[in-house]
Design a protein around this motif. Structure first.
Motif, short mmCIF file in Angstrom:
data_model
loop_
_atom_site.label_atom_id
_atom_site.label_comp_id
_atom_site.label_asym_id
_atom_site.label_seq_id
_atom_site.Cartn_x
_atom_site.Cartn_y
_atom_site.Cartn_z
N THR A 149 -1.52 3.34 -10.50
CA THR A 149 -2.42 2.36 -11.11
C THR A 149 -3.22 3.05 -12.21
N HIS A 161 -5.67 -3.67 -14.45
CA HIS A 161 -5.30 -2.46 -13.70
C HIS A 161 -3.78 -2.36 -13.81
N LYS A 210 -0.02 -1.36 -13.56
CA LYS A 210 0.75 -0.71 -12.51
C LYS A 210 2.05 -0.18 -13.09
N LEU A 217 -4.01 10.22 -2.57
CA LEU A 217 -4.56 9.25 -3.53
C LEU A 217 -3.80 7.96 -3.31
N PRO A 218 -4.26 7.11 -2.39
CA PRO A 218 -3.51 5.90 -2.07
C PRO A 218 -3.50 4.93 -3.25
N ASN A 219 -2.55 3.99 -3.21
CA ASN A 219 -2.48 2.97 -4.23
C ASN A 219 -2.21 1.62 -3.59
N VAL A 220 -2.72 0.56 -4.19
CA VAL A 220 -2.52 -0.78 -3.65
C VAL A 220 -2.14 -1.73 -4.77
N LEU A 235 0.86 -1.19 0.00
CA LEU A 235 0.00 0.00 0.00
C LEU A 235 0.89 1.23 0.00
#
Lengths: 339, 339
Positions: A193, A177, A179, A142-145, A137
């Motif tokens: 992403t 999605h 990356k 604007l988080p990304n996983v 994470l």
């Protein structure tokens, strides 16, 4: 005399058993729509694989009724029957909240050691412990996983020889999605992403754009590069506007029905790369100055390689990143002995 | 004694007949999913309307079996029964290749006179000629088309008093395929299409983003403006990337399930306006320096007005643009006498 089918099955079982006796590790790339199981020897070489469609959203038996165990037994039962003490590692969506056991995200910057420290074990009904790798994470406004890609990244970083990746690197993983991952000092530092694959499918299947499309017999590279070029020039007016040209160029006779699918593909991938270029530029990094690595399905990575060329960027495909990553993490976690 | 239903129907029929005797024009806004018929008096005032869902893609009777005639009769039969010499004008997708008769596009720069010159007539089965207004095409490397909006634009330009629009103007028409139109010297000079409405619907219904959404009882303006703000700051990284935040902010507890629909709405509308801003900037026009007019459904136009405010832009809603446009074109075409 046995029937040919029974002879073949008996032969396969014998072969499987012989192979399993040489094995040192079972590792699973267990995603949303498929499950791929790898059997490794003690040198980290893949000696057998099994693939099924039993992704976590596609289990033949519902999860509540033991679906994960059933899928695991179907994939690995023969190997474990022959070598019940084999260690087992799994990466991917199997560790998500909808998976077999939740392996909470590790935050960026994430090293391979941090992933190992975040491994969570689940005991299968057959008595075997499955070690599940956590995802990563990146917190923030604007988080990304990611989940599964982290393993592929460390597989690419571990490669030797021609496929070696510098320790500060940009790695792209095209897909539903897509990356784009920035690695610094052997840690996953930050990533982006792009919902490119999923949005392309939705545009074709669920908007007016698909209604004038015909699917060509072969991919149309010229139409594809035309789309990339339009996105590159019109990057900031955005996909909401340029996507409509897939239809209007058809109406004006400037784009044939069987060119539209690849044109739109070039458009969305071009917008992704224009967005990546802008994101990197905010940190004073020039995309054209990068030599990104690409991990993923070969035909799709080739599309990205072509599009990156239009952005002045030379990319290389990295092969076997998943297998190398699973092996590396297994070693680092002490599931197998280093050689 | 007649039943109340029969009395009411008889009364409506009498009223319709009385009204029809005062009429000077029937005009139709005939689109893809609906048909709205207006009855005008000789001063250009709307004295009756009828609305149905018989848009060209939704005819109750198939086109090949006389579906257009059937829908036309259902909408206008009572009025024409009373006043069979009424002129009839129609605008919208009814003039497209999938419509009742194809009224070929007029190219930009397009004046009202050019539209009038491009009118094509179709003879209805009942013997009435329906005059169909053409759409507008802007040719070029990325062509653009509109059909129906041109009539609304000239309606907005014709308005007097508070709603008057300057003769060089920026006019926005939010919708499934939002249009932004630049008018210069009373001509439609150029325009942009953003597939915002259609893509928003596809994102919610056909991608992972919809799966974590709950629909709120009331629209959530704060969540909406948050989305607009993210798009404004991240305009160039693009919607393919920012859309994913509708999900990840949910995963990290930073955005509730019932905030996501309005957040994503703000995101897509924000990206549209960021794209418009960039397109105008290429021609040295500053969006913040414009005072755009908005034509369309009131609640949607209000969303756009709010979002434009975040871009430093004060917008006004224009009402009755469709009716004013149909009347203006009918006058200019000589279907009705000017007063």
């Amino acid at each position: 005399m046995k029937s040919p089918d029974k002879s073949a099955a008996a032969h396969d079982a014998t072969t499987d058993a012989a192979i399993a006796r040489k094995a040192a590790l079972i590792a699973l790339d267990w995603g949303t729509t498929s499950l791929r199981a790898y059997l490794f020897d003690a040198a980290g070489k893949v000696i057998a694989t099994r693939m099924s469609t039993a992704g976590i959203m596609n289990l033949p038996v519902p999860a509540e009724a033991g679906g994960f165990d059933a899928a695991f037994d179907e994939a690995c039962g023969v190997w474990l029957g022959e070598a019940p003490a084999l260690p087992v590692l799994a990466a991917g969506m199997v560790g998500s909240a909808q998976g077999w056991v939740q392996a909470p995200y590790v935050e960026t910057p994430a090293s391979a050691q941090a992933l190992v420290a975040g491994i969570v074990r689940v005991r299968a009904a057959c008595g075997v412990d499955v070690a599940v790798v956590p995802g990563v994470l990146e917190p923030g406004a604007l988080p990304n996983v990611m989940r599964g890609e982290e393993t592929q990244i460390f597989g690419a970083l571990a490669a030797t020889g021609d496929e070696a990746v510098p320790q500060t690197a940009l790695i792209g993983l095209p897909g539903t999605h897509a990356k784009w991952v920035v690695v610094e000092g052997e840690r996953i530092a930050r990533f982006y992403t792009f919902m490119t694959g999923e949005i392309y499918a939705a545009l074709c299947a669920h908007t007016i754009l698909g209604r004038t499309m015909k699917h060509p017999a072969e991919p149309d590279t010229a139409a594809y590069l035309r789309g990339v070029s339009v996105a590159r020039e019109q990057g900031c007016v955005g996909l909401l506007a340029t996507a409509f040209s897939s239809r209007t160029l058809g109406l004006t006779g400037q784009l044939a029905a069987d060119e539209q699918p690849d044109y739109l593909s070039g458009l969305v991938i071009g917008h992704e790369l224009a967005g990546l270029e802008a994101a990197l530029a905010r940190r004073d990094v020039s995309l054209a100055g990068c030599a990104p690595q690409l991990i993923g399905a070969e035909a799709l990575c080739e599309r990205y390689r072509l599009a990156l060329g239009a952005f002045g960027c030379g990319a290389h495909l990295v092969r076997h990143a998943t297998e190398h990553g699973l092996w590396r993490i297994a070693m680092q976690a002490g599931l197998v002995a280093p050689r």
